[in-house]
Design an enzyme around this catalytic site. Structure first.
Site, PDB file in Angstrom:
ATOM      1  CE  LYS A  99      -4.197   1.232   2.509  1.00 15.81           C
ATOM      2  NZ  LYS A  99      -4.501   1.454   3.915  1.00 15.81           N
TER       3      LYS A  99
HETATM    4  C1  E4P Z   1      -7.870   1.957   4.354  1.00 15.91           C
HETATM    5  O1  E4P Z   1      -7.172   1.453   3.553  1.00 15.91           O
HETATM    6  C2  E4P Z   1      -7.648   3.300   4.921  1.00 15.91           C
HETATM    7  O2  E4P Z   1      -6.395   3.399   5.466  1.00 15.91           O
HETATM    8  C3  E4P Z   1      -8.730   3.595   5.920  1.00 15.91           C
HETATM    9  O3  E4P Z   1      -9.977   3.215   5.369  1.00 15.91           O
HETATM   10  C4  E4P Z   1      -8.768   5.028   6.391  1.00 15.91           C
HETATM   11  O4  E4P Z   1      -9.917   5.253   7.157  1.00 15.91           O
HETATM   12  P1  E4P Z   1     -10.105   6.545   8.078  1.00 15.91           P
HETATM   13  O5  E4P Z   1     -10.228   7.742   7.192  1.00 15.91           O
HETATM   14  O6  E4P Z   1     -11.356   6.292   8.852  1.00 15.91           O
HETATM   15  O7  E4P Z   1      -8.882   6.633   8.941  1.00 15.91           O
END
Ligand code: E4P
Length: 232
Positions: A99
């Site tokens: 990622k």
């Molecule tokens: C997923 O890959 C993201 O890191 C996550 O959904 C972020 O979510 P948030 O905006 O609630 O922190």
């Protein structure tokens, strides 16, 4: 309208949006896995930090539990460093997806890793132009953030419709749209309406999705009436 590509490319029994869990909590992953709700996992440094344990330990444990893609986020900020980190992380499990945040160095790394056959997710996508660039760079998954756009008074779910509409023009484009930053059940419904391929959902939102007061009331009533007519 969903992306036609998905309908055409999917096999029997796969005509439904995939659910990834947006968590690094092992017990939760185990429990929701028992309901068939874990097609994959997304993590980020914030979610790993919440566990109070080391990044590598947590990712290895998740890989032992989950067959599908496990997203592990890099922390290097230059393309060479990202690629080096990606290679190390990939040694922890063959299903690991790297990622990478959406920026110049990130996209250089995505392009290089894609040439090596290493799958990547481009995260922190907040616009259609960013999604186009990430797809073009070779990302396997595009991760638009819904809730964080809502937080700044911009409609997060509109972005999902816009991205699926644009990518729907190119059905052969081999990447998947994964709705992220999901904060409540209506985000999930809108993401599915927009025809995304994957929704990564925090466990708290799964809990909310499971519940309905009429379901609880109905179960209570059925159990009460069963006392009258079911023999044990
Ligand atoms: C997923 O890959 C993201 O890191 C996550 O959904 C972020 O979510 P948030 O905006 O609630 O922190």
């Amino acid at each position: 309208m969903g992306r036609q590509k998905n309908v055409r490319s999917m096999g029997k029994g796969e005509y439904i949006v995939k659910i990834f869990l947006d968590t690094a909590d092992i017990e939760t992953i185990r429990e929701l896995g028992e309901m068939g709700l874990v097609d994959g996992i997304t993590t980020n440094p914030t979610l790993i930090a919440k566990t109070g344990r080391k990044f590598d330990v947590v990712i290895k444990e998740i890989c032992a539990l989950v067959k599908g893609p496990v997203n592990a986020e890099i922390t290097a900020t230059d393309a060479a460093g990202i690629c080096e980190e990606a290679h190390q992380i990939r040694e922890w499990g063959e299903q690991i997806v790297i990622k990478i945040p959406m920026n110049r160095e990130g996209l250089k790394a995505v392009w290089k890793l894609s040439k090596e056959g290493i799958p990547t997710t481009v995260t922190l996508i907040f616009s259609v132009p960013q999604a186009i660039l990430a797809a073009k760079a070779g990302a396997r998954y595009l991760c638009p953030f819904v809730g964080r756009l809502d937080d700044i008074s911009s409609e997060g779910t509109s972005l999902l419709y816009d991205i699926t509409t644009v990518l729907g023009q190119y059905p052969e484009w081999d990447c998947e749209v994964m709705a992220a930053s999901i904060r409540h059940p209506l985000h999930v419904v809108e993401a599915a309406r927009a025809g995304v391929d994957i929704i990564t959902i925090p466990p708290k939102v799964i809990d909310q999705m499971l519940l309905h007061p009429l379901t609880d009331r109905g179960i209570t009533q059925f159990l009460k009436d069963a006392q009258l007519c079911y023999t044990k």
